[in-house]
Design an enzyme around this catalytic site. Structure first.
Site, PDB file in Angstrom:
ATOM      1  CB  SER A  74      -0.767   0.064   1.827  1.00  0.00           C
ATOM      2  OG  SER A  74      -2.088   1.164   1.197  1.00  0.00           O
ATOM      3  CG  ASN A  75      -0.082   4.719  -1.170  1.00  0.00           C
ATOM      4  OD1 ASN A  75      -1.039   6.128  -1.296  1.00  0.00           O
ATOM      5  ND2 ASN A  75      -1.379   4.042  -2.582  1.00  0.00           N
ATOM      6  NE  ARG A  76       5.410   6.692   4.306  1.00  0.00           N
ATOM      7  CZ  ARG A  76       5.303   5.986   6.142  1.00  0.00           C
ATOM      8  NH1 ARG A  76       4.564   6.035   6.848  1.00  0.00           N
ATOM      9  NH2 ARG A  76       6.875   5.176   6.136  1.00  0.00           N
ATOM     10  CB  ALA A  85      -2.100   7.503  -3.581  1.00  0.00           C
TER      11      ALA A  85
END
Ligand code: C5P
Length: 210
Positions: free
Chosen positions: A21-23, A87
């Site tokens: 995943s991402n932030r 995102a």
């Protein structure tokens, strides 16, 4: 008028307990959904996993993966405007194991990946009648913001790009600065609360569709 907004990260499972995943915090996308709602749009917010409550007065659809996000957007079409703030993870594990992978067997020494669908590009290329009248993408850039964002607009086929300079503390922070790139030119949104940037963008969207 109906708006579809995507927000947050996507989560791509490796096995039942692990993921890629991402932030992304989802804050900017949620703020845009709320600002469009406040201008009278019927809004559907399609959100990856974030620690934010469902906003009042609009429909929130929770998904995890990029493929689920694309399916959820398709389910909500037709719409007047699509704003792609999420995102989206560009890659996912090629396969999701149905049991927890055991590291001792070397199972994760390498992780084969598969490319996720590009949701913004897909929606931008839908034919007349199916494609929202206005498609807005985001571009997080750290340098040469305008040149990269213009190239991204052409590559994705969207109408507008909101370019943010993420070289500072924008990801996860409460403020954002951006440049709105349209076929007619550029407009700068000075550094301000994400809610203010959202209100500015929402009012441009309403103007463009009226
Ligand atoms: O190519 P890049 O990820 O920088 O493009 C960002 C824009 O494209 C954002 O609007 C994002 O929501 C969208 N995007 C998408 N699907 C992907 C990757 C990015 O919709 N797989």
């Amino acid at each position: 008028m109906k708006a579809i907004v995507t927000a947050g990260p996507t989560l791509e499972p490796i096995d039942p307990v692990r993921f890629l995943s991402n932030r992304s915090s989802g804050q900017q996308g949620y703020a845009i959904a709320e600002a469009l709602r406040d201008l009278g749009f019927e809004v559907v917010l399609i959100s990856g996993p974030v620690a934010l409550n469902d906003p009042k007065g609009l429909q929130t659809v929770r998904i995890e993966t990029a493929r689920e996000m694309l399916a959820a957007v398709n389910d909500q079409l037709p719409a007047d405007v699509f704003v792609s703030v999420a995102a989206v993870a560009d890659w996912r594990p090629a396969e999701t194991a149905d049991r927890k992978l055991k590291l001792d067997k070397g199972a994760m020494a390498s992780l084969p990946l598969a490319e996720n669908p590009d949701i913004l590009k897909t929606i931008s290329h839908y034919g007349l009648g199916h494609r929202p009248r206005l498609v807005v993408g985001f571009a997080a850039e750290t340098h040469d913001v305008v040149a990269h964002a213009r190239a991204k607009r052409d590559r994705k086929g969207c109408d507008w790009i909101v370019a943010n300079d993420v070289s500072g503390d924008v990801m996860g922070g409460a403020e954002n600065a951006a440049l709105l790139i349209t076929p007619g030119g550029e407009e700068e949104f000075a550094r301000a609360a994400k809610s203010e940037l959202a209100r500015n963008l929402a009012s441009r969207i309403k103007q463009a569709l009226s």
